[in-house]
Each structure stands twice: as C-alpha cells, then as structure tokens.
Write a protein that holds these residues in place. Structure first.
Motif, PDB file in Angstrom:
ATOM      1  N   TRP A  37       0.836  -1.205   0.000  1.00 18.88           N
ATOM      2  CA  TRP A  37       0.000   0.000   0.000  1.00 18.88           C
ATOM      3  C   TRP A  37       0.872   1.257   0.000  1.00 18.88           C
ATOM      4  CZ3 TRP A  37      -0.697   4.244   3.187  1.00 18.88           C
ATOM      5  CH2 TRP A  37      -1.843   5.009   2.944  1.00 18.88           C
ATOM      6  N   GLY A  40       2.390   1.717  -3.423  1.00 14.91           N
ATOM      7  CA  GLY A  40       1.364   2.178  -4.351  1.00 14.91           C
ATOM      8  C   GLY A  40       1.032   3.643  -4.147  1.00 14.91           C
ATOM      9  N   ILE A 279      -6.343  -5.777  -7.854  1.00  9.76           N
ATOM     10  CA  ILE A 279      -5.264  -5.226  -7.018  1.00  9.76           C
ATOM     11  C   ILE A 279      -5.668  -5.250  -5.549  1.00  9.76           C
ATOM     12  CG2 ILE A 279      -3.957  -3.126  -6.494  1.00  9.76           C
ATOM     13  CD1 ILE A 279      -4.204  -2.397  -9.475  1.00  9.76           C
ATOM     14  N   LEU A 427      -6.545   4.755  -3.010  1.00  7.30           N
ATOM     15  CA  LEU A 427      -5.701   4.078  -2.018  1.00  7.30           C
ATOM     16  C   LEU A 427      -5.975   4.598  -0.611  1.00  7.30           C
ATOM     17  CD1 LEU A 427      -2.377   3.868  -4.037  1.00  7.30           C
ATOM     18  CD2 LEU A 427      -3.695   1.926  -3.188  1.00  7.30           C
TER      19      LEU A 427
END
Length: 454
Positions: A37, A40, A279, A427
């Motif tokens: 995470w 990303g 994802i 995110l």
C-alpha cells in the motif's frame, strides 16, 4: 427424465463466520499500512506531483500550452473528460441497478465501485473547468445564477450546460448513496476502536445504534436512492453524447450515440472495477470475498457490452454508407484509412476483438488474463473517444484548413495528474474506509452458530 441442477459456488469462500467478516475487513482499517500500500501510494502521489507541474503551467500560461489548433479545438481535454465519466458508470450500475434486481454478487464489490465512481467524476469535472483557461474568473457562470449577479445567463440550449446538471446530479446522488452505505460499517469500526479513532469513526457513523427501526430506515433509504440513481445510468452518458450528437459535424451528427455511449461507459467502467478489485483483493488479502466467481460475472458483462459497442461501430459505417451523404461517408473512411488509422484499428482491436477472449472459461476465470484485458479495454475506450473527436474535426469541408493534432507535454501531464489524483484517492479510501460492505456481506454468510451446529 430427471434433471439435477448443479450447486452454485458460494459467493463468499473459506467458510467465513460473521466474526471473520468483521475482522478481515476491519483489519486493513485498524492495522498499520502494508508495504504494498505504501509503495502504491508513493507512486500515485509521485504521478500526481509530476502532473501538477503541467496543470500549474497550463493555468499560468493558458490552454495554448496544449496541442489544440484552429481546426482541432477539442482533443485530449474532452477525450479525457468523456473517458473519466465512462469509468464512473459501473459504480452506479453495480450499486443501484443490481440492488434493485437483488443480485447478491454485487455485495462484495459495490463499495469500491461506488468510490471509484466518485473519484472518476471528480477527475472528469476538472477538464471542462481547466478548458475555461482562467476558471477563477468565470467558472461559476456555468451555473444558473440569480439576476443579482447581472443579466448574463447560461445558454440552456447548449448540451455543455446539460453536462453541468447531469454530472453534478450524478455526483451528488452517488456520494450520498456511497456514504449511506458506509454508516453501519463506520459504527462497527467505532465499536472496536479506542481513543481518537473511536471519536472520528463515531462522528462518521452519525450515532448509528443498530436498532431494528434504524435498519428499516436504512434499507428504505437505500432503495429510494437506488431508484433515483438507476435513471442516471442511462441519462448521464446520454447527455454527454449530446455534446457531439446535437452538432452538424459529419461523424458526430448521429442518433446512435446515446445507447452507444451508455454501453461503452458500462464496458469501460466494469473494466476499471476489475483492475481495481484484482489489485485490492491481493493487497488486502480479500480473495475469499472477491472471488473468481465475481471476476467471471464481471467478465460476462464485459462480453455483452463489448459486443454492443462492436455492433455500434459496424452500424456507424452502415448508416454512413446508407445515408448517401458524401461528407459523412468520407468522415468514416478517414477514420479507418486516414492518418489516424492506427488509432482506429487500436480501438477496434482493444474493444471488439480482445473482449471476445472471455468466451473461453479458462481466460474468463484467469486473474492474470483478466487484469491484462481490463487494462487493454480501457486503453481501447480512450482511443474510441479520441477517434470520435479528433478524426471528425481534423478534416472538415475545406481542405486548406485540414490539420493534425499532436499532443504536447502539457496535454499528457494534465492527464497524468488525474491518474495520480484518482489512485491517490482510491488508495486512501481503501486504507481508512472499509473497502467491502461488511453489513451486506454478512447477510450472505452463515452465522457462526449455524456453522458450529453442522
């Protein structure tokens, strides 16, 4: 002859209990960020900052920084606008239409799809505002202001104004629908939290108490909002298509655009949902909730909508030939065999040929193949909008005014900015909000007592 129907695969695998659902979904909100995470988010923020340089330059210098010219007055900006609106279409379809049809497979993916809708619409709304050049001087004139602001009113006959009302309505309903669905899950996290986290999620849950009357009102509101949102699935992209269909430009002036655009929007929206869900299921270890069955069902929707889009492409050529109008015929021949033929055939390959691979169950149920093809589909849908817009404009009735469009670094940079913004918001949502609707998923999971009794 006796026929025995096969037993359907469970929507939620792994023998989950109600407690497991709460733990598995809440842990990504309560725990520390994972390495995946963080990486990303760093990439998304990096793209956002890189794109912001192009955005600031565009606002400072004006839209002369783009590759537009006197012939091609619309290009990447309107292409990206229509593309992002299309991306946001699947959220409403999954959350509203499938709710009304009582499709239980939507329950594990509707939350993320609704969030995707909101973030995509934010990205889409940026482009008309940026295209104003100096939006701080007059962006508010796109709204029907009272006469105390002066006598200048918007042109209600313009489909560009219809866009303002359609997209703002779509955004408002989608935002309320998304947040209403979050309230019970915020309350669940509130009850597990302590300190400041408990205060924050307590405020977000609006005092949810889980009483029978509260649930009854919640379900009533959800159905009402689903009923309001369902017409938006058809109306929003129909109105966006009117930006082109109400003109008299060959290649745009066609009545097939509304259904064609709606099917294309659902097509690209489901592709983006697949990209994000694949994802997310890996990043947060949610394979038991977002299963191969969910992915297969979404791929079936892509087959159907992709086939509709393919038929629309063929119909456009037939109608151009059948019309007998030389300018209309030339516009479509120019698309397929002119200087932008590479874009047209890229569109045809990505949107018509690649989705047909999903007829094969092995490909339809493959994570790697689905992920790759979902990206290919959205590349193709971007090319579709580019082909419709640029190839219809760059060669008009006067050969001396023919021109080519070449994107500049500012065109690309502003597009990258919206990508960075979209994935940064998604995110952050996936980390701090429950990415799966716990309340709805629990309704299709057997209780722990039933599991023990077996």
């Amino acid at each position: 002859m006796q026929v025995t129907s096969s037993v359907r695969e469970p929507l939620i695998t792994g023998g989950k209990t109600l407690k497991d659902v709460t733990h598995d979904v809440s842990r990504q909100v309560e725990g520390k960020p994972t390495l995946g995470w963080i990486l990303g988010l760093l990439v998304a923020v990096g793209v956002l900052l890189l794109g912001s340089l192009a955005l600031v330059a565009t606002l400072w210098e004006g839209i002369g920084m783009w590759g537009l010219n006197k012939t091609v007055g619309w290009a990447w900006d309107i292409t990206n606008f229509v593309w992002w609106v299309g991306i946001g279409h699947a959220g409403t379809l999954i959350s509203a239409v499938l709710l009304l049809f009582r499709q239980k497979w939507r329950m594990a993916i509707n939350r993320a799809a609704e969030a995707m809708t909101i973030f995509a619409v934010i990205c889409a709304a940026m482009f008309p505002v940026i295209h104003m050049g100096r939006p701080w001087l007059g962006a508010y004139w796109a709204l029907p202001l009272p006469n105390t602001f002066g006598s200048l009113w918007v042109n209600f006959n313009s489909p560009l104004l219809w866009d303002v009302f359609a997209i703002s309505t779509y955004f408002s309903v989608s935002l309320v629908f998304w947040y209403i669905g979050l309230i019970p899950d915020f309350a669940t996290i509130r009850d597990r939290a302590t300190g400041l986290r408990r205060t924050i999620y307590g405020a977000l849950s609006f005092g949810w108490d889980g009483a029978a009357k509260t649930w009854s009102r919640y379900e009533s509101v959800a159905l009402i909002l689903a009923g309001l949102a369902t017409p938006l699935v058809l109306s929003v992209h129909t109105i966006v298509s009117f930006d082109f269909a109400t003109s008299v430009i060959p290649g745009w002036h066609t009545t097939i655009f509304p259904p064609y655009f709606v099917a294309g929007a659902i097509f690209s929206g489901f592709a983006m949902v697949l990209t994000l869900m694949i994802i997310t299921r890996k990043l947060f270890k949610l394979e038991d909730y977002i299963t191969i069955g969910h992915i297969e069902l979404m791929n079936i929707v892509i087959i159907i909508t992709g086939s509709i889009v393919g038929i629309a492409y063929i119909t456009e050529f037939f109608i151009a030939w059948y019309s007998g109008v030389a300018a209309e015929q030339y516009a479509f021949m120019n698309r397929a065999f002119g200087p932008y033929a590479w874009a047209y055939w890229s569109m045809m390959t990505c949107n018509v040929i690649s989705p047909q691979l999903f007829w094969f169950k092995k490909i339809r149920t493959s994570i790697v193949a689905t992920f790759a093809l979902s990206i290919v589909v959205n590349i193709g849908m971007w090319f579709e909008r580019f082909v419709i817009i640029v190839t219809s404009l760059h060669r008009d009735y006067l050969p001396s005014s023919w021109a080519m469009f070449y994107p500049t670094i500012s065109d690309v940079g502003v597009y990258l900015f919206t990508f960075g913004l979209f994935f940064t918001l998604f995110l952050l949502f996936a980390k701090f909000f429950p990415v799966i609707n716990m309340a709805e998923v629990k309704s299709i999971v057997k209780s722990s007592s039933e599991k023990v009794n077996k």
